[in-house]
Scaffold this motif. Structure first.
Motif, PDB file in Angstrom:
ATOM      1  N   PHE A  92       0.764  -1.116  -0.128  1.00  0.00           N
ATOM      2  CA  PHE A  92      -0.120   0.110  -0.124  1.00  0.00           C
ATOM      3  C   PHE A  92       0.944   1.291  -0.127  1.00  0.00           C
ATOM      4  O   PHE A  92       0.604   2.383  -0.201  1.00  0.00           O
ATOM      5  CB  PHE A  92      -1.048   0.097   1.184  1.00  0.00           C
ATOM      6  CG  PHE A  92      -1.884  -1.059   1.120  1.00  0.00           C
ATOM      7  CD1 PHE A  92      -2.664  -1.505   0.031  1.00  0.00           C
ATOM      8  CD2 PHE A  92      -2.386  -1.553   2.328  1.00  0.00           C
ATOM      9  CE1 PHE A  92      -3.506  -2.466  -0.180  1.00  0.00           C
ATOM     10  CE2 PHE A  92      -3.503  -2.464   2.567  1.00  0.00           C
ATOM     11  CZ  PHE A  92      -3.980  -3.011   1.199  1.00  0.00           C
ATOM     12  N   GLN A 103      -4.242   0.116  -7.181  1.00  0.00           N
ATOM     13  CA  GLN A 103      -3.926  -0.577  -6.097  1.00  0.00           C
ATOM     14  C   GLN A 103      -4.927  -1.756  -5.780  1.00  0.00           C
ATOM     15  O   GLN A 103      -6.086  -1.446  -5.957  1.00  0.00           O
ATOM     16  CB  GLN A 103      -4.200   0.283  -4.858  1.00  0.00           C
ATOM     17  CG  GLN A 103      -3.814  -0.525  -3.138  1.00  0.00           C
ATOM     18  CD  GLN A 103      -2.549  -0.867  -3.300  1.00  0.00           C
ATOM     19  OE1 GLN A 103      -1.623  -0.067  -3.391  1.00  0.00           O
ATOM     20  NE2 GLN A 103      -2.166  -2.431  -3.409  1.00  0.00           N
ATOM     21  N   VAL A 105      -6.801  -4.650  -3.997  1.00  0.00           N
ATOM     22  CA  VAL A 105      -7.190  -4.901  -2.434  1.00  0.00           C
ATOM     23  C   VAL A 105      -8.001  -6.092  -2.612  1.00  0.00           C
ATOM     24  O   VAL A 105      -8.749  -6.386  -3.201  1.00  0.00           O
ATOM     25  CB  VAL A 105      -8.027  -4.121  -1.946  1.00  0.00           C
ATOM     26  CG1 VAL A 105      -8.538  -4.370  -0.704  1.00  0.00           C
ATOM     27  CG2 VAL A 105      -7.285  -2.563  -1.868  1.00  0.00           C
ATOM     28  N   LEU A 108     -10.307  -7.230   3.351  1.00  0.00           N
ATOM     29  CA  LEU A 108     -10.148  -6.121   4.534  1.00  0.00           C
ATOM     30  C   LEU A 108     -10.128  -7.118   5.920  1.00  0.00           C
ATOM     31  O   LEU A 108     -10.493  -6.426   6.973  1.00  0.00           O
ATOM     32  CB  LEU A 108     -11.516  -5.331   4.601  1.00  0.00           C
ATOM     33  CG  LEU A 108     -11.783  -4.333   3.454  1.00  0.00           C
ATOM     34  CD1 LEU A 108     -12.814  -3.404   3.725  1.00  0.00           C
ATOM     35  CD2 LEU A 108     -10.468  -3.797   2.939  1.00  0.00           C
ATOM     36  N   TYR A 125      -1.784  -2.477   8.774  1.00  0.00           N
ATOM     37  CA  TYR A 125      -2.570  -2.528   7.609  1.00  0.00           C
ATOM     38  C   TYR A 125      -3.856  -1.424   7.276  1.00  0.00           C
ATOM     39  O   TYR A 125      -3.797  -0.683   6.273  1.00  0.00           O
ATOM     40  CB  TYR A 125      -3.338  -3.928   7.827  1.00  0.00           C
ATOM     41  CG  TYR A 125      -4.254  -4.401   6.394  1.00  0.00           C
ATOM     42  CD1 TYR A 125      -3.545  -4.997   5.349  1.00  0.00           C
ATOM     43  CD2 TYR A 125      -5.487  -3.672   6.121  1.00  0.00           C
ATOM     44  CE1 TYR A 125      -4.479  -5.457   4.198  1.00  0.00           C
ATOM     45  CE2 TYR A 125      -6.029  -4.252   4.974  1.00  0.00           C
ATOM     46  CZ  TYR A 125      -5.790  -5.014   4.233  1.00  0.00           C
ATOM     47  OH  TYR A 125      -6.453  -5.387   2.977  1.00  0.00           O
ATOM     48  N   LYS A 126      -4.224  -1.063   8.681  1.00  0.00           N
ATOM     49  CA  LYS A 126      -5.332   0.252   8.330  1.00  0.00           C
ATOM     50  C   LYS A 126      -4.708   1.180   8.145  1.00  0.00           C
ATOM     51  O   LYS A 126      -5.462   1.890   7.244  1.00  0.00           O
ATOM     52  CB  LYS A 126      -6.300  -0.041   9.707  1.00  0.00           C
ATOM     53  CG  LYS A 126      -7.281   0.921   9.857  1.00  0.00           C
ATOM     54  CD  LYS A 126      -8.018   0.782  11.221  1.00  0.00           C
ATOM     55  CE  LYS A 126      -9.359   1.924  11.196  1.00  0.00           C
ATOM     56  NZ  LYS A 126     -10.119   1.681  12.528  1.00  0.00           N
ATOM     57  N   GLN A 128      -2.156   2.123   6.608  1.00  0.00           N
ATOM     58  CA  GLN A 128      -1.266   2.114   5.156  1.00  0.00           C
ATOM     59  C   GLN A 128      -2.452   2.067   4.245  1.00  0.00           C
ATOM     60  O   GLN A 128      -2.354   2.651   3.079  1.00  0.00           O
ATOM     61  CB  GLN A 128      -0.587   0.999   4.764  1.00  0.00           C
ATOM     62  CG  GLN A 128       0.702   1.196   5.550  1.00  0.00           C
ATOM     63  CD  GLN A 128       1.549  -0.108   5.365  1.00  0.00           C
ATOM     64  OE1 GLN A 128       1.372  -0.979   4.688  1.00  0.00           O
ATOM     65  NE2 GLN A 128       3.011  -0.004   6.121  1.00  0.00           N
ATOM     66  N   LEU A 129      -3.571   1.253   4.348  1.00  0.00           N
ATOM     67  CA  LEU A 129      -4.747   1.177   3.381  1.00  0.00           C
ATOM     68  C   LEU A 129      -5.305   2.636   3.379  1.00  0.00           C
ATOM     69  O   LEU A 129      -5.893   3.192   2.554  1.00  0.00           O
ATOM     70  CB  LEU A 129      -5.764   0.496   3.833  1.00  0.00           C
ATOM     71  CG  LEU A 129      -6.725   0.149   3.129  1.00  0.00           C
ATOM     72  CD1 LEU A 129      -6.581  -0.113   1.537  1.00  0.00           C
ATOM     73  CD2 LEU A 129      -8.069  -0.904   3.525  1.00  0.00           C
ATOM     74  N   ASN A 130      -5.607   3.224   4.407  1.00  0.00           N
ATOM     75  CA  ASN A 130      -6.282   4.588   4.631  1.00  0.00           C
ATOM     76  C   ASN A 130      -5.423   5.567   3.840  1.00  0.00           C
ATOM     77  O   ASN A 130      -5.918   6.593   3.159  1.00  0.00           O
ATOM     78  CB  ASN A 130      -6.313   4.918   6.039  1.00  0.00           C
ATOM     79  CG  ASN A 130      -7.190   4.290   6.979  1.00  0.00           C
ATOM     80  OD1 ASN A 130      -8.227   3.729   6.327  1.00  0.00           O
ATOM     81  ND2 ASN A 130      -7.294   4.521   8.442  1.00  0.00           N
ATOM     82  N   VAL A 133      -5.707   4.660  -0.218  1.00  0.00           N
ATOM     83  CA  VAL A 133      -7.028   4.652  -0.998  1.00  0.00           C
ATOM     84  C   VAL A 133      -7.413   6.198  -1.232  1.00  0.00           C
ATOM     85  O   VAL A 133      -8.124   6.438  -1.921  1.00  0.00           O
ATOM     86  CB  VAL A 133      -8.359   4.035  -0.095  1.00  0.00           C
ATOM     87  CG1 VAL A 133      -8.091   2.704   0.016  1.00  0.00           C
ATOM     88  CG2 VAL A 133      -8.521   4.816   1.252  1.00  0.00           C
ATOM     89  N   ILE A 139      -8.940   1.739  -7.598  1.00  0.00           N
ATOM     90  CA  ILE A 139      -8.721   0.682  -6.483  1.00  0.00           C
ATOM     91  C   ILE A 139      -9.205  -0.812  -7.370  1.00  0.00           C
ATOM     92  O   ILE A 139     -10.468  -0.489  -7.545  1.00  0.00           O
ATOM     93  CB  ILE A 139      -9.179   0.845  -5.135  1.00  0.00           C
ATOM     94  CG1 ILE A 139      -8.635   1.854  -4.549  1.00  0.00           C
ATOM     95  CG2 ILE A 139      -9.166  -0.654  -4.298  1.00  0.00           C
ATOM     96  CD1 ILE A 139      -9.452   2.640  -3.188  1.00  0.00           C
ATOM     97  N   LEU A 150     -15.384  -2.019   0.790  1.00  0.00           N
ATOM     98  CA  LEU A 150     -14.560  -0.870   0.936  1.00  0.00           C
ATOM     99  C   LEU A 150     -15.440   0.244   0.731  1.00  0.00           C
ATOM    100  O   LEU A 150     -15.128   1.363   1.428  1.00  0.00           O
ATOM    101  CB  LEU A 150     -13.763  -1.114  -0.459  1.00  0.00           C
ATOM    102  CG  LEU A 150     -12.311  -1.611  -0.160  1.00  0.00           C
ATOM    103  CD1 LEU A 150     -11.651  -1.710  -1.790  1.00  0.00           C
ATOM    104  CD2 LEU A 150     -11.343  -0.636   0.458  1.00  0.00           C
TER     105      LEU A 150
END
Length: 359
Positions: A92, A103, A105, A108, A125-126, A128-130, A133, A139, A150
């Motif tokens: 990410f 990206q 995905v 989740l 994880y949370k 880096q995803l935040n 995105v 995505i 998502l």
């Protein structure tokens, strides 16, 4: 267009996302001869099995580990070489340092089930995803279920999220080879009758409940064993403890990691496939097992309803009686009739075409 793909997730013992990236590249090789692709890896040796066209180039940025510093180095390379678009199948951070990124995905899980992971792992994880995105161009998800999840978590992404799907491993399409299956059977000392599960030993795979369900099932089906194929992941000690506590050490067989070319033979040797995950982003092993004519018992979770339709027996993954009853149904089927039109929807060429449409 000059397009980069981070392929550092492809390792020597390929698994999970690595399989996805290999399949995606194979699909792109077949459907796209116009764009030029740069495959960026930390170890080119891991890519030697790929069959590429002239519009594909491998660039090795040598490193023992793929970490934050390697990703920064790769980002500098992307800018220096004037890469116009990046496909990021795993990391990410690329979406933060190189915004013109698609990206991918897969699920989740660390957000929906943080207790299945270390606290640091789930938080990382949370975060880096935040970051990703909000920065990336697009995505891509592997299922409609993950796309909906998502959008439920990130309301502003409505036009950014696209389902591209998933394809089948080409090895699973090979015809049955009884001689090779016997070799695999002997290698792992497999019994004549067994139920099979496949996947990393980790909490969301729900092995503890599957073993408990098998414990009930085997009381009336003592000629069956339960074979679990997969490497140790995390929080796996309870799995082995459950086998010991239920006195199933002679009934449950752990093979460890199996080679890619052995998987189809394991399916061919089994009497039924059991895949009762608590959460997944797709669940390709269900489709792989079905493609070999194997009856499938799986969780009645939304993504499996989406991907398997009516081609499986569904059970409640937290109800031991439901699992045991499902296993009983499974062994009553024998080999299943394969719906080829259903399997035709899981093509890497179709996945690649959907991805190219996002460029």
């Amino acid at each position: 267009m000059k397009i980069g793909i981070d392929v550092s997730i492809i390792e020597s013992n390929i698994a999970g996302i690595g399989h996805y990236v290999v399949g995606l590249i194979e699909g792109l090789v077949k459907v796209d001869r116009e764009n030029n692709y740069v495959l960026i890896t930390n170890n080119a040796e891991n890519l030697k099995a790929l069959k590429l066209r002239k519009n594909f180039e491998i660039i090795e940025l040598k490193s023992k580990k793929v970490n934050f510093f390697w990703i920064l180095k790769a980002g500098r390379y992307l800018r220096k070489q004037k890469i116009e678009l990046l496909i990021s199948p795993a990391n990410f951070i690329f979406g933060v340092i190189f915004p013109n990124t698609i990206q991918i995905v897969y699920d989740l899980a660390p957000i929906k089930y943080p207790n299945f992971f270390s606290r640091i792992g789930a938080l990382k994880y949370k975060l880096q995803l935040n970051w990703a995105v909000r920065n990336v161009k697009s995505i891509a998800t592997i299922s409609e279920t993950v796309k909906r999840e998502l959008l439920d978590n990130y309301k502003s992404l409505d036009n950014k999220v696209h389902k591209i799907g998933m394809g089948m491993n080409k090895v699973l399409l090979e015809p049955r080879d009884d001689d090779s299956s016997i070799e695999v059977k002997n290698k792992y000392n497999l019994p004549d009758k067994f139920l099979l599960s496949l996947g990393t030993l980790e909490p969301r795979k729900n092995y503890v409940n599957m073993i408990k369900g098998f414990g009930k099932f085997v009381k009336n089906n003592s000629d069956f064993k339960y074979v679990i194929v997969g490497k140790k992941g995390w929080f796996y000690k309870e799995i082995f403890k459950t086998v010991k506590d239920l006195n199933l050490t002679k009934n449950v067989i752990f093979t460890g990691y199996a080679l890619e070319e052995e998987i189809n033979h394991l399916y061919d040797l089994a009497s039924g496939f059991v895949y009762l995950s608590l959460y997944e982003g797709f669940g390709m092993p269900n489709i792989e097992a079905y493609s070999r004519g194997l009856p499938v018992l799986t969780s009645g979770i939304p993504v499996f309803r989406e991907t398997m339709r009516d081609n499986a027996v569904f059970a409640n993954p937290i109800d031991i009686d439901s699992i045991a009853s499902g296993m009983e149904k499974l062994i009553s089927f024998g080999k299943v009739r394969i719906d080829k039109s259903f399997l035709g929807g899981y093509s890497w060429e179709k996945v690649a075409e959907k991805l190219v449409a996002l460029y």
